[in-house]
Design a protein around this motif. Structure first.
Motif, PDB file in Angstrom:
ATOM      1  N   MET A  31       0.810  -1.222   0.000  1.00 27.49           N
ATOM      2  CA  MET A  31       0.000   0.000   0.000  1.00 27.49           C
ATOM      3  C   MET A  31       0.842   1.271   0.000  1.00 27.49           C
ATOM      4  O   MET A  31       0.306   2.372   0.009  1.00 27.49           O
ATOM      5  CB  MET A  31      -0.948   0.014   1.198  1.00 27.49           C
ATOM      6  N   SER A  32       2.179   1.125  -0.035  1.00 23.05           N
ATOM      7  CA  SER A  32       3.057   2.300  -0.075  1.00 23.05           C
ATOM      8  C   SER A  32       3.231   2.778  -1.503  1.00 23.05           C
ATOM      9  O   SER A  32       3.246   1.986  -2.450  1.00 23.05           O
ATOM     10  CB  SER A  32       4.428   1.960   0.527  1.00 23.05           C
ATOM     11  N   GLU A  33       3.368   4.065  -1.660  1.00 19.89           N
ATOM     12  CA  GLU A  33       3.543   4.648  -2.989  1.00 19.89           C
ATOM     13  C   GLU A  33       5.016   4.625  -3.389  1.00 19.89           C
ATOM     14  O   GLU A  33       5.902   4.428  -2.572  1.00 19.89           O
ATOM     15  CB  GLU A  33       3.012   6.086  -2.998  1.00 19.89           C
ATOM     16  N   GLY A  34       5.255   4.864  -4.671  1.00 18.07           N
ATOM     17  CA  GLY A  34       6.616   4.926  -5.176  1.00 18.07           C
ATOM     18  C   GLY A  34       7.070   3.603  -5.758  1.00 18.07           C
ATOM     19  O   GLY A  34       6.336   2.624  -5.810  1.00 18.07           O
ATOM     20  N   GLU A  35       8.319   3.584  -6.185  1.00 18.56           N
ATOM     21  CA  GLU A  35       8.904   2.392  -6.779  1.00 18.56           C
ATOM     22  C   GLU A  35      10.260   2.109  -6.132  1.00 18.56           C
ATOM     23  O   GLU A  35      10.896   2.984  -5.566  1.00 18.56           O
ATOM     24  CB  GLU A  35       9.095   2.597  -8.296  1.00 18.56           C
ATOM     25  N   GLY A  36      10.692   0.861  -6.262  1.00 19.38           N
ATOM     26  CA  GLY A  36      12.006   0.490  -5.767  1.00 19.38           C
ATOM     27  C   GLY A  36      12.155   0.700  -4.277  1.00 19.38           C
ATOM     28  O   GLY A  36      11.259   0.403  -3.485  1.00 19.38           O
ATOM     29  N   PHE A  37      13.309   1.268  -3.901  1.00 22.95           N
ATOM     30  CA  PHE A  37      13.614   1.449  -2.477  1.00 22.95           C
ATOM     31  C   PHE A  37      12.626   2.392  -1.803  1.00 22.95           C
ATOM     32  O   PHE A  37      12.299   2.220  -0.616  1.00 22.95           O
ATOM     33  CB  PHE A  37      15.032   1.988  -2.318  1.00 22.95           C
ATOM     34  N   VAL A  38      12.126   3.372  -2.541  1.00 21.65           N
ATOM     35  CA  VAL A  38      11.176   4.333  -1.964  1.00 21.65           C
ATOM     36  C   VAL A  38       9.932   3.623  -1.434  1.00 21.65           C
ATOM     37  O   VAL A  38       9.370   4.005  -0.414  1.00 21.65           O
ATOM     38  CB  VAL A  38      10.778   5.392  -3.022  1.00 21.65           C
TER      39      VAL A  38
END
Length: 271
Positions: free
Chosen positions: A72-79
């Protein structure tokens, strides 16, 4: 099982969090009630149950809390994993602080931790198990809170699965408090009372977690990871070391594996 999920779907999610964590408290009370029927519990059995508890808590932390937090977190990769990392660290740090500050006694009666206190062994032991139950109630509550705000990653079935898993591992926790108190000479009634009372914090933490998420929705992934970090801290700091003190440590290991697989299956099938 379908009837149970349907029941919770027809409830306000905040009320559902209260019902679910009341169930987990009730199972603790069932475990504590063994003092009315037995004078002592076999050590190998307790080691197996403690291992089972650890397995359930680790699997719940991964499948019910950390994976949904990252999904449910936004962003891609490590973010995308930053909220889970931060929440996990804060959760573990919170339990570490409580472990260092709050006086409590381990089940083996040999390790007193926290600041020095004149409190009796019975009080210290109940506080030790109460520490375990804070993140468990919080975990169930934040999942119900996610349902309340309509997040697709949070489901009633997943929250119910987590409550069932935590309820299963609360059974040996109730025994782990009540039986030692009975051995200290406390009456059966008082041993039962303090055994079940150690889990009364779960409904409180459940409601707090659910309300916090509904008031400020963006904290949900952090809150889920917070509960996971707190639970993993408890497993590594207290549950596993306590389960491994006996000579036949394989029993605790087998219990851990069984608990892990059951909780993983519950979450995947129901969640």
């Amino acid at each position: 099982m379908d009837d149970i999920i349907l029941f919770f779907e027809n409830q306000d999610p905040i009320l559902g969090a209260f019902y679910a964590t009341t169930f987990t408290w009730f199972v603790t009370a069932v475990g504590a009630s063994t003092v009315f029927f037995f004078k002592a519990i076999n050590r190998n059995f307790m080691d197996g149950m403690l291992g089972f508890t650890g397995g359930v808590m680790v699997a719940a932390s991964v499948w019910s809390l950390l994976i949904p937090a990252m999904n449910m977190s936004e962003g891609e990769g490590f973010v995308k994993v930053i909220p889970a990392i931060l929440g996990f660290l804060f959760g573990a740090g919170f339990l570490y602080a409580l472990d260092r500050l709050l006086p409590h006694l381990h089940v083996n009666f040999k390790q007193v931790e926290g600041v020095k206190s004149p409190w009796q062994k019975t009080t210290l032991l109940v506080l030790a198990i109460t520490l375990h139950n804070i993140p468990e109630g919080l975990a169930v509550g934040v999942l119900f809170g996610g349902v309340a705000v309509g997040l697709p990653e949070a489901s009633i079935a997943g929250a119910v699965a987590l409550a069932i898993g935590i309820g299963l591992q609360n059974l040996p926790e109730g025994i782990a408090v009540a039986m030692p108190l009975r051995r200290l000479g406390m009456s059966r009634r008082k041993s039962f009372f303090y055994g079940q009372f150690s889990a009364i914090v779960e409904p409180i933490a459940g409601i707090v977690g659910a309300l916090a998420v509904t008031i400020f929705t963006p904290i949900l992934p952090y809150a889920l990871a917070f509960a996971a970090g707190a639970m993993i801290f408890v497993v590594v700091e207290e549950v596993i070391p306590e389960a491994q003190q006996n000579k036949d440590s394989d029993i605790a290991t087998i219990g851990f594996i069984i608990g892990f697989l059951i909780m993983m299956s519950l979450d995947v099938v129901l969640g």
